[in-house]
Design a protein around this motif. Structure first.
Motif, PDB file in Angstrom:
ATOM      1  N   ARG A  62       0.823  -1.198   0.000  1.00 51.80           N
ATOM      2  CA  ARG A  62       0.000   0.000   0.000  1.00 51.80           C
ATOM      3  C   ARG A  62       0.866   1.260   0.000  1.00 51.80           C
ATOM      4  O   ARG A  62       1.913   1.308   0.655  1.00 51.80           O
ATOM      5  CB  ARG A  62      -0.956   0.017   1.192  1.00 51.80           C
ATOM      6  N   VAL A  63       0.390   2.230  -0.776  1.00 48.80           N
ATOM      7  CA  VAL A  63       1.032   3.544  -0.828  1.00 48.80           C
ATOM      8  C   VAL A  63      -0.049   4.574  -0.498  1.00 48.80           C
ATOM      9  O   VAL A  63      -1.099   4.586  -1.148  1.00 48.80           O
ATOM     10  CB  VAL A  63       1.622   3.816  -2.237  1.00 48.80           C
ATOM     11  N   ASP A  64       0.195   5.403   0.490  1.00 53.11           N
ATOM     12  CA  ASP A  64      -0.811   6.380   0.939  1.00 53.11           C
ATOM     13  C   ASP A  64      -2.161   5.715   1.213  1.00 53.11           C
ATOM     14  O   ASP A  64      -3.217   6.245   0.845  1.00 53.11           O
ATOM     15  CB  ASP A  64      -0.997   7.491  -0.118  1.00 53.11           C
ATOM     16  N   GLY A  65      -2.127   4.527   1.799  1.00 53.76           N
ATOM     17  CA  GLY A  65      -3.351   3.830   2.152  1.00 53.76           C
ATOM     18  C   GLY A  65      -4.063   3.152   0.996  1.00 53.76           C
ATOM     19  O   GLY A  65      -5.102   2.512   1.182  1.00 53.76           O
ATOM     20  N   GLN A  66      -3.489   3.273  -0.211  1.00 59.45           N
ATOM     21  CA  GLN A  66      -4.133   2.748  -1.411  1.00 59.45           C
ATOM     22  C   GLN A  66      -3.388   1.480  -1.847  1.00 59.45           C
ATOM     23  O   GLN A  66      -2.154   1.411  -1.694  1.00 59.45           O
ATOM     24  CB  GLN A  66      -3.939   3.829  -2.491  1.00 59.45           C
ATOM     25  N   ASP A  67      -4.104   0.462  -2.376  1.00 55.27           N
ATOM     26  CA  ASP A  67      -3.433  -0.748  -2.872  1.00 55.27           C
ATOM     27  C   ASP A  67      -2.385  -0.388  -3.917  1.00 55.27           C
ATOM     28  O   ASP A  67      -2.632   0.456  -4.793  1.00 55.27           O
ATOM     29  CB  ASP A  67      -4.449  -1.693  -3.525  1.00 55.27           C
ATOM     30  N   ALA A  68      -1.225  -1.043  -3.833  1.00 53.77           N
ATOM     31  CA  ALA A  68      -0.179  -0.858  -4.843  1.00 53.77           C
ATOM     32  C   ALA A  68       0.138  -2.227  -5.434  1.00 53.77           C
ATOM     33  O   ALA A  68      -0.037  -3.255  -4.768  1.00 53.77           O
ATOM     34  CB  ALA A  68       1.061  -0.233  -4.215  1.00 53.77           C
ATOM     35  N   TYR A  69       0.593  -2.239  -6.699  1.00 59.80           N
ATOM     36  CA  TYR A  69       0.721  -3.488  -7.444  1.00 59.80           C
ATOM     37  C   TYR A  69       2.187  -3.790  -7.770  1.00 59.80           C
ATOM     38  O   TYR A  69       2.864  -2.981  -8.409  1.00 59.80           O
ATOM     39  CB  TYR A  69      -0.111  -3.405  -8.730  1.00 59.80           C
ATOM     40  N   PRO A  70       2.679  -4.951  -7.333  1.00 64.20           N
ATOM     41  CA  PRO A  70       4.059  -5.327  -7.646  1.00 64.20           C
ATOM     42  C   PRO A  70       4.151  -5.837  -9.082  1.00 64.20           C
ATOM     43  O   PRO A  70       3.354  -6.687  -9.490  1.00 64.20           O
ATOM     44  CB  PRO A  70       4.341  -6.444  -6.633  1.00 64.20           C
ATOM     45  N   PHE A  71       5.069  -5.305  -9.851  1.00 63.43           N
ATOM     46  CA  PHE A  71       5.239  -5.685 -11.262  1.00 63.43           C
ATOM     47  C   PHE A  71       5.563  -7.182 -11.350  1.00 63.43           C
ATOM     48  O   PHE A  71       6.477  -7.667 -10.679  1.00 63.43           O
ATOM     49  CB  PHE A  71       6.366  -4.838 -11.860  1.00 63.43           C
ATOM     50  N   ILE A  72       4.804  -7.905 -12.178  1.00 64.35           N
ATOM     51  CA  ILE A  72       4.950  -9.355 -12.363  1.00 64.35           C
ATOM     52  C   ILE A  72       4.891 -10.081 -11.005  1.00 64.35           C
ATOM     53  O   ILE A  72       5.505 -11.124 -10.805  1.00 64.35           O
ATOM     54  CB  ILE A  72       6.241  -9.714 -13.150  1.00 64.35           C
ATOM     55  N   GLY A  73       4.183  -9.474 -10.055  1.00 63.74           N
ATOM     56  CA  GLY A  73       4.041 -10.115  -8.754  1.00 63.74           C
ATOM     57  C   GLY A  73       5.294 -10.063  -7.903  1.00 63.74           C
ATOM     58  O   GLY A  73       5.387 -10.739  -6.883  1.00 63.74           O
ATOM     59  N   ILE A  74       6.269  -9.245  -8.295  1.00 64.74           N
ATOM     60  CA  ILE A  74       7.545  -9.197  -7.572  1.00 64.74           C
ATOM     61  C   ILE A  74       7.747  -7.823  -6.921  1.00 64.74           C
ATOM     62  O   ILE A  74       7.745  -7.694  -5.710  1.00 64.74           O
ATOM     63  CB  ILE A  74       8.717  -9.578  -8.501  1.00 64.74           C
ATOM     64  N   GLY A  75       7.930  -6.773  -7.731  1.00 66.90           N
ATOM     65  CA  GLY A  75       8.088  -5.427  -7.177  1.00 66.90           C
ATOM     66  C   GLY A  75       9.351  -5.291  -6.352  1.00 66.90           C
ATOM     67  O   GLY A  75       9.322  -4.934  -5.180  1.00 66.90           O
ATOM     68  N   SER A  76      10.498  -5.541  -6.987  1.00 68.34           N
ATOM     69  CA  SER A  76      11.749  -5.635  -6.229  1.00 68.34           C
ATOM     70  C   SER A  76      12.573  -4.347  -6.199  1.00 68.34           C
ATOM     71  O   SER A  76      13.696  -4.366  -5.714  1.00 68.34           O
ATOM     72  CB  SER A  76      12.589  -6.789  -6.767  1.00 68.34           C
TER      73      SER A  76
END
Ligand SMILES: [Zn+2]
Ligand SMILES: [Zn+2]
Length: 364
Positions: free
Chosen positions: A126-140
């Motif tokens: 989460r960023v600023d209380g909002q859902d955030a999405y990891p790229f290809i399920g990773i977000g490294s």
């Protein structure tokens, strides 16, 4: 935690220290990221051109390695303290396609990670209380990542994580395109178009496969000396007449051609540079444009193939690649042209875009 966040397309990443990350759920693992390479697919996501990075805010980064921090309920494939590569895909091994060996068609909900979701459809960021999405399920491009246990591959102590991360995308894609997709035969001739991070790994794959002639072409002459050091027998400054240029080196065309550029129009030129009966592989992420081919060329027994992530299976191929690094037959150290801290990520992205770096790695 600290993470580089994509909040709007075509803009620099925002390095923030207040990104929230949840504890790992069942079957999930919290990994402390040690290193994450900057790949062309990350740049494509920034440009809003990636079909799997449509939702913002997003945490990019997908070529990574780290150390397992904590595991969720029921996890059997990883333990705290394990040094791991985070692979781009995993397989359940239980669904009908997996049991047939058709791993690319795995129907497990773990495949939702391709869209930045966990198997229950939610996200752990989460960023600023909002859902955030990891790229290809990773977000490294972040200090920590929560991933499915199926994507973790153990790394021996002797292999530095800043090098191991490259195996997760650039290396498995480039080498896999040669060994899995094209199945290059010893003594054959190979053309590689693009001498960047992926192209150099296609080249390494061609050397491993025993190709006799390896021609590498790029529009940037500064990239060619490194390609020679990696084993290219011939280098070319690619021009409009690439098939003719190649024909002057290998009479009649090459047995195998690889487009590692993703630049519109290049695939058709690579295809035209193959001999009758030759094989062309589109490596890496495709341009969003139609391919224009002469059917006459296809008629003479030519083959055109696609290849996602090296056409293989990370759980099978990454341990093999690790062994090849250990035996000195695959070079990771020379692929890295720069390492930067997270704060330097935007500068490194600019350098990669300008073609001045083969691979830049963010280290934590
Ligand atoms: Zn990548
Ligand atoms: Zn499956």
């Amino acid at each position: 935690m600290r993470a580089a966040v994509l909040t709007e397309f075509h803009a620099p990443l925002a390095v923030r220290d207040d990104v929230e990350i949840d504890e790992p759920g069942p079957g999930e693992v919290l990994v402390r990221v040690a290193a994450s390479g900057i790949c062309g697919s990350d740049l494509k996501a920034i440009d809003g051109k990636s079909p799997v990075a449509r939702r913002l805010p997003a945490i990019l980064g997908h070529e990574s390695a780290g150390v397992v921090e904590r595991v969720g309920a029921g996890v059997t494939m990883a333990s705290p303290g394990d040094r791991v590569i985070i692979a781009m895909t995993g397989n359940c091994g239980r669904c009908e396609p997996c049991r047939r060996g058709a791993y690319g068609g795995c129907r497990s909900p773990i495949r939702l990670s391709q869209l930045g979701q966990m198997r229950d459809g939610t996200t752990r960021l989460r960023v600023d209380g909002q859902d955030a999405y990891p790229f290809i399920g990773i977000g490294s491009f972040a200090e920590y990542a929560v991933v499915n246990e199926e994507v973790l591959i153990r790394v021996p102590d002797a292999l530095p994580l800043a090098q191991a991360c490259l195996l997760a995308c650039g290396v498995i894609t480039g080498v896999g395109a040669v060994l899995n997709t094209a199945q290059v035969q010893p003594g054959s001739s190979v053309l590689v178009v693009g001498a960047g991070g992926v192209g150099l790994n296609v080249l390494q794959g061609a050397v491993l496969a025993g190709a006799a002639r390896i021609v590498i072409a790029d529009v940037n002459p500064d990239k060619l000396p490194l390609a020679e050091a990696f084993g290219a027998t011939d280098t070319l400054l690619s021009g409009e007449d690439l098939p003719d240029q190649v024909g002057k080196i290998v009479d009649g065309g090459v047995d195998y051609a690889f487009d590692a550029t993703g630049v519109p129009g290049v695939l058709a030129k690579a295809f035209a540079a193959t001999r009758d009966g030759g094989t062309t592989v589109m490596v890496g992420s495709p341009p969003n444009e139609p391919i224009s081919l002469m059917p006459q060329q296809l008629f003479f027994n030519r083959t055109l193939k696609g290849c996602a992530g090296g056409g293989g299976l990370p759980a099978r191929d990454l341990p093999r690649l690790i062994d090849l690094v250990a035996s000195g037959r695959l070079d990771l150290a020379r692929l890295i042209s720069a390492t930067v801290p997270l704060d330097g990520i935007n500068g490194a992205i600019d350098e990669v875009r300008a073609g001045r770096l083969a691979r830049a790695v963010v280290t934590f």
